[in-house]
Scaffold this motif. Structure first.
Motif, PDB file in Angstrom:
ATOM      1  N   GLU A   1       2.826 -10.324   1.521  1.00 53.42           N
ATOM      2  CA  GLU A   1       2.155  -9.101   2.233  1.00 53.42           C
ATOM      3  C   GLU A   1       1.808  -8.230   0.913  1.00 53.42           C
ATOM      4  OE1 GLU A   1       2.636  -8.114   6.517  1.00 53.42           O
ATOM      5  OE2 GLU A   1       4.590  -8.375   5.681  1.00 53.42           O
TER       6      GLU A   1
ATOM      7  N   ASP B   1      -1.917  -7.122  -0.913  1.00 55.78           N
ATOM      8  CA  ASP B   1      -2.588  -5.880  -0.800  1.00 55.78           C
ATOM      9  C   ASP B   1      -3.505  -5.634  -1.775  1.00 55.78           C
ATOM     10  OD1 ASP B   1      -3.106  -3.174  -0.843  1.00 55.78           O
ATOM     11  OD2 ASP B   1      -0.919  -2.608  -0.005  1.00 55.78           O
TER      12      ASP B   1
ATOM     13  N   SER C   1       8.016  -8.786   3.720  1.00 55.87           N
ATOM     14  CA  SER C   1       7.418  -9.914   3.167  1.00 55.87           C
ATOM     15  C   SER C   1       6.788  -9.817   1.689  1.00 55.87           C
ATOM     16  CB  SER C   1       6.347 -10.625   3.822  1.00 55.87           C
ATOM     17  OG  SER C   1       5.550 -11.521   3.111  1.00 55.87           O
TER      18      SER C   1
ATOM     19  N   TYR D   1       6.772  -3.372   2.582  1.00 51.35           N
ATOM     20  CA  TYR D   1       6.794  -4.736   3.143  1.00 51.35           C
ATOM     21  C   TYR D   1       7.806  -5.488   3.130  1.00 51.35           C
ATOM     22  CZ  TYR D   1       1.876  -4.048   2.113  1.00 51.35           C
ATOM     23  OH  TYR D   1       0.698  -3.296   2.119  1.00 51.35           O
TER      24      TYR D   1
END
Length: 79
Positions: free
Chosen positions: A57, A61, A54, A52
Motif C-alpha cells: 500500500e 501511494d 501493508s 500502512y
C-alpha cells in the motif's frame, strides 16, 4: 519538498527518520510495518501523516516521492 516513505519501523528506520528531520527539503510522509501499535507510536514520535500495515500500500501511494528500505536484509527481494 520530497515526501519520503519508510518500509519498516525498527531501529534503522528510527535513525533515518531522526536524520531526515534535519533536511529542510524533505518530509517523512508515510511509514509501513507489520505491527499497527508500533507504526502508531513511530508516527506520533515523528509526525508521520500516513501509516500502512501493508508495504505494498505504501509503495502504491502516489504522493510518496522516495522510499527508504529499512527492512531486514532477508526481505530485500523483488517479487
Amino acid at each position: 519538498m520530497i515526501k519520503w516513505g519508510i518500509l519498516g519501523a525498527g531501529y534503522i528506520a528510527t535513525r533515518f527518520a531522526t536524520a531526515l528531520q534535519h533536511e529542510a527539503e524533505s518530509k517523512l510522509y508515510a511509514i509501513s510495518g507489520r505491527n499497527e501499535l508500533k507504526i502508531e507510536k513511530f508516527s506520533d514520535k515523528f509526525g508521520v501523516e500516513k501509516q500502512y500495515i501493508s508495504h505494498d500500500e505504501l509503495l502504491l501511494d502516489p504522493d510518496v516521492d522516495a522510499i527508504y528500505l529499512a527492512l531486514p536484509t532477508y526481505s530485500h527481494r523483488s517479487r
